[in-house]
Design an enzyme around this catalytic site. Structure first.
Site, PDB file in Angstrom:
ATOM      1  N   ASN A 235       0.935  -1.325  -0.158  1.00 39.83           N
ATOM      2  CA  ASN A 235      -0.064   0.122  -0.113  1.00 39.83           C
ATOM      3  C   ASN A 235       1.035   1.315   0.003  1.00 39.83           C
ATOM      4  O   ASN A 235       0.322   2.251  -0.707  1.00 39.83           O
ATOM      5  CB  ASN A 235      -0.951  -0.039   1.224  1.00 39.83           C
ATOM      6  CG  ASN A 235      -2.119  -0.943   1.134  1.00 39.83           C
ATOM      7  OD1 ASN A 235      -2.716  -1.108   0.063  1.00 39.83           O
ATOM      8  ND2 ASN A 235      -2.457  -1.439   2.304  1.00 39.83           N
TER       9      ASN A 235
ATOM     10  N   THR B 247      -1.756 -10.110   4.630  1.00 37.12           N
ATOM     11  CA  THR B 247      -2.793  -9.147   4.010  1.00 37.12           C
ATOM     12  C   THR B 247      -2.138  -7.977   3.200  1.00 37.12           C
ATOM     13  O   THR B 247      -2.698  -7.004   3.027  1.00 37.12           O
ATOM     14  CB  THR B 247      -3.549  -8.505   5.186  1.00 37.12           C
ATOM     15  OG1 THR B 247      -2.326  -7.753   6.153  1.00 37.12           O
ATOM     16  CG2 THR B 247      -4.047  -9.513   6.136  1.00 37.12           C
TER      17      THR B 247
ATOM     18  N   PHE C 281      -5.345  -6.205  -5.915  1.00 39.49           N
ATOM     19  CA  PHE C 281      -3.965  -5.360  -5.469  1.00 39.49           C
ATOM     20  C   PHE C 281      -2.774  -6.348  -5.137  1.00 39.49           C
ATOM     21  O   PHE C 281      -1.763  -6.399  -5.702  1.00 39.49           O
ATOM     22  CB  PHE C 281      -4.166  -4.170  -4.863  1.00 39.49           C
ATOM     23  CG  PHE C 281      -3.109  -3.478  -4.382  1.00 39.49           C
ATOM     24  CD1 PHE C 281      -2.422  -3.825  -3.117  1.00 39.49           C
ATOM     25  CD2 PHE C 281      -2.544  -2.581  -5.337  1.00 39.49           C
ATOM     26  CE1 PHE C 281      -1.336  -2.958  -2.904  1.00 39.49           C
ATOM     27  CE2 PHE C 281      -1.435  -1.695  -4.869  1.00 39.49           C
ATOM     28  CZ  PHE C 281      -0.953  -1.880  -3.633  1.00 39.49           C
ATOM     29  N   ASN C 282      -3.154  -6.996  -4.271  1.00 37.06           N
ATOM     30  CA  ASN C 282      -2.070  -7.810  -3.557  1.00 37.06           C
ATOM     31  C   ASN C 282      -1.451  -9.007  -4.416  1.00 37.06           C
ATOM     32  O   ASN C 282      -0.158  -8.771  -4.502  1.00 37.06           O
ATOM     33  CB  ASN C 282      -2.603  -8.480  -2.173  1.00 37.06           C
ATOM     34  CG  ASN C 282      -2.712  -7.386  -0.907  1.00 37.06           C
ATOM     35  OD1 ASN C 282      -2.150  -6.522  -0.990  1.00 37.06           O
ATOM     36  ND2 ASN C 282      -3.813  -8.062  -0.126  1.00 37.06           N
TER      37      ASN C 282
ATOM     38  N   ASP D  84      -8.777  -6.501   4.676  1.00 40.16           N
ATOM     39  CA  ASP D  84      -7.873  -7.652   5.586  1.00 40.16           C
ATOM     40  C   ASP D  84      -8.424  -8.135   6.543  1.00 40.16           C
ATOM     41  O   ASP D  84      -8.246  -9.196   7.115  1.00 40.16           O
ATOM     42  CB  ASP D  84      -6.567  -6.614   5.756  1.00 40.16           C
ATOM     43  CG  ASP D  84      -5.711  -6.428   4.391  1.00 40.16           C
ATOM     44  OD1 ASP D  84      -5.280  -5.272   4.612  1.00 40.16           O
ATOM     45  OD2 ASP D  84      -5.992  -6.975   3.424  1.00 40.16           O
TER      46      ASP D  84
END
Ligand code: RIB
Ligand code: CA
Length: 326
Positions: free
Chosen positions: A38, A123, A164-165, A239
């Site tokens: 992030n 997460t 995203f992750n 998360d």
């Protein structure tokens, strides 16, 4: 306190902060490892300390800095959702506690090799976890399971296909899904069911603890920044769902399936490709009678995908948790 021993690998991140608050109260958190995601690594490790100080546990949960960038790709961050600091919106002072010496990947390897039944709760991008598997492959035989927030059985959020992750470090995610360790995937299809509203924020403020005020501040910022066009009044703390799954297994209905990660698709790089066919009924490789007799559950279900959230039970867990922090 659950005896479930976990290492929480994360990139705080507003929703990672909720995962930390849930995990520290209900699980045996051996340590928190930060990963670039992030926000750059220095921000996420500082933010993890900020969260621990907000809930009064910075003295008993060590924080380690891990990989600052993905295994192959360049780092992509998400300031549009989490702000320049990675945790904009709170009113806490800068943390006085410090990040531990030593690399997070070494902490993961040493802890897993020296402690039985460790669960990884991840997460953020899976770079630290994949690097730990590369550094010491034997951890794959010792880790109980890996519970991630990442991926999706349906659509993505960073591209139409990718979450995203996973997209930040698809090579790391592919390494984890193909490691032989059972993966619990809390994907976007699940986490978009967990939205906090203005009523949630009101309830946080009503609880009146330092932790609940902190949670309210984070949620108000995330709601405004995360502004979902299909429901701009809602903030999905993605998360926290992964942590909730480990704390209350009945909060989430899931299904076993084979999941792998697309690495080269022009439109699909970073997509978690979920093989759901054994649950759909007839398809080219299936034989209903044989499968019923043999209990076939699809090609090598290396994972289980979260499908449905008990939203009221999840909210109750969050409220009760914040009330328990003094
Ligand atoms: O797609 C949501 C995920 O990406 C969450 O983990 C959030 O913190 C960001 O890392
Ligand atoms: Ca995250």
């Amino acid at each position: 306190m659950s005896t479930k021993r976990v290492i929480l690998d994360c990139d705080p991140g507003h929703d990672d902060a909720f995962a930390i608050m849930l995990a520290v109260q209900h699980l045996d958190v051996l340590g928190i490892t930060g990963v670039g995601g992030n926000s750059p690594l220095g921000n996420v490790t500082r933010n993890a300390l900020t969260v621990l100080e907000a809930i009064g546990h910075a003295d008993d949960v060590p924080v380690y800095a891990g990989c600052s960038r993905p295994m192959v790709a360049e780092l992509v961050t998400a300031p549009m959702f989490h702000g320049k600091s990675g945790l904009d919106g709170h009113h806490r002072p800068a943390p006085t506690h410090e990040v531990q010496r030593g690399h997070a990947v070494d902490f993961i390897v040493d802890t897993v090799m020296g402690t039985d039944d460790v669960t990884l709760l991840a997460t953020g991008p899976l770079t630290n976890v994949a690097e730990a598997l590369n550094r010491e492959p034997r951890i794959a035989d010792r880790i109980s399971e890996i519970c991630i927030m990442g991926g999706s059985v349906t659509f993505g959020n960073w591209t139409p296909a990718a979450e995203f992750n996973i997209l930040v470090d698809p090579e790391a995610a592919a390494r984890v899904f193909n490691s032989g360790i059972h993966v619990k995937m809390t994907g976007l299809n699940l986490t978009r069911q967990c939205g906090f509203t203005s009523e949630t924020v009101r309830r946080f403020r009503e609880i009146g603890t330092q932790a609940s005020e902190f949670a309210a501040d984070l949620t108000e910022f995330f709601t405004s920044a995360g502004r979902r066009l299909d429901d701009p009044t809602v903030a999905c703390m993605h998360d926290a769902c992964a942590a909730a799954w480990l704390i209350g297994p009945t909060l989430i209905r899931s299904a076993p399936m084979h999941i792998d990660v697309e690495l080269s698709g022009k439109l699909t790089r970073g997509m978690t490709v979920c093989d759901y066919r054994h649950l759909c009924g007839p398809h080219p490789e299936c034989d209903i009678e044989r499968d019923a007799q043999t209990g076939y559950k699809g090609d090598d279900p290396n994972a289980e995908a979260a499908l449905e959230l008990d939203y009221d039970g999840y909210l109750k867990l969050v409220y009760d948790t914040l009330a328990r922090y003094q």
